[in-house]
Design an enzyme around this catalytic site. Structure first.
Site, PDB file in Angstrom:
ATOM      1  NE  ARG A   1      -3.863  -2.495   2.013  1.00  0.00           N
ATOM      2  CZ  ARG A   1      -4.514  -2.929   3.794  1.00  0.00           C
ATOM      3  NH1 ARG A   1      -3.814  -1.809   4.771  1.00  0.00           N
ATOM      4  NH2 ARG A   1      -5.196  -3.940   3.451  1.00  0.00           N
TER       5      ARG A   1
ATOM      6  NE  ARG B   1      -7.265   4.966   2.029  1.00  0.00           N
ATOM      7  CZ  ARG B   1      -8.084   4.521   3.074  1.00  0.00           C
ATOM      8  NH1 ARG B   1      -9.276   5.113   4.079  1.00  0.00           N
ATOM      9  NH2 ARG B   1      -7.994   3.045   3.540  1.00  0.00           N
TER      10      ARG B   1
ATOM     11  NE  ARG C   1      -9.619   7.020  -6.049  1.00  0.00           N
ATOM     12  CZ  ARG C   1      -9.648   5.785  -5.089  1.00  0.00           C
ATOM     13  NH1 ARG C   1      -8.989   6.035  -4.477  1.00  0.00           N
ATOM     14  NH2 ARG C   1     -11.482   6.315  -4.529  1.00  0.00           N
TER      15      ARG C   1
ATOM     16  CG  ASP D   1      -9.778  -3.677  -3.972  1.00  0.00           C
ATOM     17  OD1 ASP D   1      -9.524  -3.037  -3.644  1.00  0.00           O
ATOM     18  OD2 ASP D   1     -11.127  -4.209  -4.439  1.00  0.00           O
TER      19      ASP D   1
ATOM     20  CE1 TYR E   1     -13.960  -8.045   1.241  1.00  0.00           C
ATOM     21  CE2 TYR E   1     -11.967  -9.044  -0.158  1.00  0.00           C
ATOM     22  CZ  TYR E   1     -12.351  -8.125   1.116  1.00  0.00           C
ATOM     23  OH  TYR E   1     -11.568  -7.230   2.097  1.00  0.00           O
TER      24      TYR E   1
END
Length: 352
Positions: free
Chosen positions: A32, A36, A45, A81, A160
């Site tokens: 990562r 962010r 983004r 992702d 998921y």
């Protein structure tokens, strides 16, 4: 890529460490690292949904390159992702801010599995375009910077699909695994093929290594992992291994599974921060390791962070090869300047 670029990448610190060869310095990258924690990421983004950004070749390229430019890390990790391949084949899902991936119709039956289309490279033109753009750009950075391809492992993606979203207990996932083994087997075979195609597409376009990320494998016992999960991760890693690139296999909370994850076909076993490297290395056999500084240590004073990083590097000497990383992803509130200091420290740490 040209043969000159290929040769330069072959001799990069990251790929040499993955192969267990002597390195000029301990290679470092961060899970990562693109995301962010970077103001430039937040800027590009703005107003763009997560999965939309993962299907835009120009955005993928820019976001993947941002931490390489900022930190000078030894590898770029492909920005994507875990659920992106499912989105690409038309599964009705979205990444809900503050929640995570949410699936509209969770999988329960063989008919549900059969309704999931197969993935082909033709469904991934934005992936091929992004990887080609990235490898061209990365060839000119620091003498050639490798690109690591990325995919979610079958168990995590299945969780998921079965849960319909994130879960701490994975109760529905395990209920399907134990109570409907025929459905589970069909689902895992389907997802393994999807993951393999996703990674093969990245490697065919120029990725120099791959990471198979099994976020939730730590929820399993060793016996259940061997019986219900390992064969499917092995299927993915075997297919990618035939392409001749190093394979990194990482899971969270997998202290009891490290050897088994290596046996699934990994060249490099990622170790999260919960397991000291000196304990992990004997578990993984004749393989390189990746990790494993606690991600929260970047919030400590610099001298504390670097002292602990030195301990990780020293412990990593006992492995066949060592790639420095955090023990999980960069926390969004991380100070980028602190990661820059950590990168410089690791790359300048003497190995003689």
């Amino acid at each position: 890529m040209t043969s000159a670029v290929t040769s330069a990448l072959h001799d990069s610190a990251l790929l040499k460490a993955a192969r267990g060869e002597a390195v000029p310095h301990t290679p470092v990258w961060f899970m990562r690292q693109a995301g962010r924690s970077l103001p430039e990421y937040l800027k590009v983004r703005e107003g763009i949904a997560m999965l939309d950004s993962c299907m835009d070749a120009e955005l993928i390229t820019e976001i993947t390159l941002q931490p390489v430019r900022r930190y000078g890390v030894d590898a770029a990790i492909f920005f994507s992702d875990i659920v992106l391949p499912l989105k690409a084949i038309g599964v009705d899902l979205d990444i809900v801010p503050g929640v995570g991936p949410v699936v509209a119709k969770p999988v329960r039956t063989l008919e549900d599995v059969a309704a999931i289309p197969d993935l082909t490279p033709e469904a991934l033109p934005f992936i091929t375009a992004a990887v080609r753009s990235l490898t061209s750009e990365l060839a000119g950075i620091n003498g050639g910077t490798p690109l690591i391809g990325f995919a979610g492992a079958p168990f995590t993606v299945a969780s998921y699909l079965v849960e319909g979203g994130p879960s701490k207990e994975h109760a529905k996932t395990k209920a399907l695994m134990f109570g409907a083994p025929d459905v589970w087997e069909a689902l895992m075979v389907k997802i393994a093929d999807i993951a393999a195609v996703f990674l093969e597409t990245q490697v065919a376009a120029g990725a120099s290594a791959i990471q198979l990320f099994d976020s939730w494998a730590g929820a399993l016992t060793p016996d259940d992992y061997v019986r219900h999960v390992q064969p499917h991760s092995a299927r993915v890693l075997e297919r990618v291994g035939s392409l001749g690139v190093p394979r990194i296999h990482f899971g969270v909370g997998t202290t009891n599974l490290l050897g088994l994850m290596g046996d699934a076909g990994a060249d490099v076993v990622g170790v999260d921060w919960r397991t000291p490297l000196d304990r992990a290395i004997p578990m993984v056999g004749d393989r390189a390791v990746q990790g494993n500084l606690d991600p929260t240590l970047v919030f400590a004073p610099t001298e504390v962070m670097t002292a602990r990083a030195a301990e990780v590097i020293e412990a990593g000497r006992a492995a066949k090869g060592h790639i420095f990383n955090l023990g999980h992803g960069v926390i969004p509130s991380t100070d980028p300047d602190q990661l820059a200091r950590l990168t410089e420290f690791v790359q300048s740490y003497p190995l003689d």
